[in-house]
Design an enzyme around this catalytic site. Sequence first.
Site, mmCIF file in Angstrom:
data_model
loop_
_atom_site.group_PDB
_atom_site.id
_atom_site.type_symbol
_atom_site.label_atom_id
_atom_site.label_comp_id
_atom_site.label_asym_id
_atom_site.label_seq_id
_atom_site.Cartn_x
_atom_site.Cartn_y
_atom_site.Cartn_z
ATOM 1 N N GLU A 303 0.690 -1.233 -0.054
ATOM 2 C CA GLU A 303 0.166 -0.237 -0.133
ATOM 3 C C GLU A 303 0.874 1.200 -0.118
ATOM 4 O O GLU A 303 0.548 2.197 0.787
ATOM 5 C CB GLU A 303 -0.723 -0.033 1.357
ATOM 6 C CG GLU A 303 -1.919 -1.370 1.104
ATOM 7 C CD GLU A 303 -3.034 -1.132 2.405
ATOM 8 O OE1 GLU A 303 -2.922 -0.719 3.289
ATOM 9 O OE2 GLU A 303 -4.203 -1.713 1.904
ATOM 10 N N ASP A 377 -8.650 -9.151 3.550
ATOM 11 C CA ASP A 377 -8.452 -8.172 4.336
ATOM 12 C C ASP A 377 -9.374 -8.015 5.433
ATOM 13 O O ASP A 377 -10.284 -7.194 5.511
ATOM 14 C CB ASP A 377 -8.050 -6.692 3.891
ATOM 15 C CG ASP A 377 -7.605 -5.496 4.739
ATOM 16 O OD1 ASP A 377 -7.335 -5.885 5.594
ATOM 17 O OD2 ASP A 377 -8.019 -4.369 4.115
ATOM 18 N N GLU A 405 -12.677 -2.658 11.927
ATOM 19 C CA GLU A 405 -12.797 -2.039 10.557
ATOM 20 C C GLU A 405 -13.683 -2.325 9.722
ATOM 21 O O GLU A 405 -14.428 -1.560 9.085
ATOM 22 C CB GLU A 405 -11.327 -2.187 9.918
ATOM 23 C CG GLU A 405 -11.226 -1.506 8.472
ATOM 24 C CD GLU A 405 -9.799 -1.971 7.893
ATOM 25 O OE1 GLU A 405 -9.039 -2.358 8.645
ATOM 26 O OE2 GLU A 405 -9.602 -1.245 6.751
HETATM 27 C C1 BDP Z 1 -6.331 -2.405 6.008
HETATM 28 C C2 BDP Z 1 -6.575 -0.954 6.431
HETATM 29 C C3 BDP Z 1 -5.338 -0.231 6.319
HETATM 30 C C4 BDP Z 1 -3.918 -0.740 6.813
HETATM 31 C C5 BDP Z 1 -3.623 -2.067 6.014
HETATM 32 C C6 BDP Z 1 -2.619 -2.863 6.754
HETATM 33 O O1 BDP Z 1 -7.380 -0.508 5.676
HETATM 34 O O2 BDP Z 1 -5.462 1.027 7.172
HETATM 35 O O3 BDP Z 1 -3.009 0.025 6.767
HETATM 36 O O4 BDP Z 1 -4.784 -2.940 6.298
HETATM 37 O O5 BDP Z 1 -3.111 -3.728 7.446
HETATM 38 O O6 BDP Z 1 -7.033 -3.518 6.287
HETATM 39 O O7 BDP Z 1 -1.448 -2.573 6.738
#
Ligand code: BDP
Length: 710
Positions: A303, A377, A405
């Site tokens: 990301e 996720d 989340e």
């Molecule tokens: C996702 C989240 C994000 C996190 C990412 C992670 O939306 O905010 O930074 O995972 O785990 O679930 O790195």
Amino acid sequence: MKSKFLFVFISFILLNSASFATDPLSSDGDDGYKLWLKYEPLTDASVKAEYLKYAAFIGLSGKGEIAQSAGQELQKGLKSLLGKNVSVTNSSGNKTGGIVLKLEPAAANNQQQEAYRIQLSAGNIVVSSESESGILYGTFALLRHIQMQRSVKSLSQTSSPKVRYRMLNHWDNPDGSIERGYAGSSLWKWYELPECVDPRYEDYARANASLGINGTVLNNVNASARFMSQEYILKVAAIANVMRRYGIRTYLSVYFAAPKTLGGLSTSDPLDPKVRAWWADKVAQIYKEIPDFGGFLVKANSEGEPGPQDYGRTHADGANMLAEAFKPFEGIVIWRAFVYKADPNADRFKAAYEEFVPLDGKFDPKVIVQVKNGPIDFQPREPFSPMFGNMPKTPLGMEFQITQEYLGFATHAVYEAPIFKECLDSDTYVNGEGATVAKVVDGSLHGYARTLMAGVANTGNARNWTGHPLAQANWYAFGRLSWDHQLSSEEIAREWTELTLTRNQKACAHIVGLMLRSREIYVDYNTPLGLSRPWMGVHFAPEPWQNKGSRPDWTAVYYHRADSVGLGFDRTATGSNALAQYQPPVQAQWIDPDKTPLSYLLWFHHVGWDKKLSTGRTLWEELCTRFYTGADSVRWMQQQWELAKSNLDPQVYTDVAQRLKVQHREAVWWRDSWVLYLQTFAKKPIPTAFEPPKQTLEEVKQSVKVYLIR
Ligand code: BDP
């Protein structure tokens, strides 16, 4: 008159601030601050009498600060539970009628340092362990037993953790905000540290230690390089000093490009000698201030975060470089496997496996690869990640998400133990039947020396820590399962409810029932039959129509694939073939749409709207049934809560009752969004058993738009 008023006003302020600073536990009514450590006076007179027989003294053999914490906790607990001040002595000699905390192996055949034993011996209750941490865990177990008014007769127990590193991951930022946090701001007051040490840090440590959690990563995985500066290391050290007294090691998330950003080097290439030296010096600098520092957690090349691939290196190159810096110390490197490249033709499901499995055997022994429970996720329901079982030479740690989340933030009651258990109990079928994910994680399947279970924390500075009072149970459940993954969701729910909400058995049964069903109810109105929804954004508002994003897997339509034919993601050989990442017996469970359990159906198949399912209903009818009964079942949850009312603290009762109202409203919102949107593809009426939504699709879209306006 004026000055008198001023005097009263100042005294009022002083009085209140003083009582808060010195005793953050004191408050009117139950504001949730004390969590499951309330130690309310025993109401069962015969049980109380049993324990009073052992309340003559507390004999403490350990001299270290963790043993001292155990002694203090026991003293505090007994005072409140039994109404008796019990003094702590260092030598209990031949005295009887007390509780002895003794440094001695819990059992001859138990090599685990943290294992503890509780037994009746020579007229005392004896809690023993080879380590002070074990004594602390045993003390908390004893207090739990007394709190639940269980008889002395059923006290004897030996317990040892199944996993070595049991930790919380805080996604807390240096500015006090929390990524995906729904309970206020961060607990860590970075601007006030290191001089000001909030008493709350100690209560945080007590709560974790009571569950057996022995590590905490203080900052977000999307890390700031700031944490590697001497200024911040000192702040971290001040927190670590508190954690240490409760057997908790402190860890940090690191920004992989810190050598450049903070160190002023021209590169952060893990194979560059200057970069390696920078990290080695950095780690040594940290150990000067924090001698028991736990290690680093790393999110790299994920990301948009920097990582070794920026220099043409692998995840193993990056992780091993950091591991080398830890060689002189006990610390470890936890490297996250949450990666998915922007490839318009790829299936995100397959990404982590594709990047990591080829690296099996290439990681330094000090590295643990931390894998999210599912391949995507933290969805309300996911199949287990196919990485589990497929990296026999690399310790794989589990990453669960406690913060909600994708589970309705702080307004939906969703008890998560069933989510954790579902994954842990899944059979990977590596080397035959019975190779559960739990056995991968606890090291028993592949003989990993280092084992890890991490939970992304749901704590914040809300007075009750977690925002939703019932969300405390998720922190509790994570901790208990990280110690012993064989505990059942029900046992844990019962314990938590009795310790936290009420000892009344009837009320308890209603609440436990509500908790145990809450996850399925949520799945039904949110993502039934194996739908998923990890598109970008706030992860709360329903917008299945969202089709614009900087990459395809940052849209909603990528995941559900609704079209005129049907719904769901074909991950069989005719589709992305992600299924091939599992062992053949697992594939066999999910390969045939007629045999795939309905809960996973749309994870693996694109199913026609008219397809008859095992329930006798078509896909469209089944979807409507789930969405509607899910939303209606929130009413049932409300009823269960009402039935417990007379046995609940009014403040907690009202808080949850109000949140359940919000949950119902939002469940209807979710239901209507999905149903109206999917109807544009299915082109079928809502089954007559259900009342059609009161709003139109355009109206729902508008409400989501409003929700999303900044
Ligand atoms: C996702 C989240 C994000 C996190 C990412 C992670 O939306 O905010 O930074 O995972 O785990 O679930 O790195």
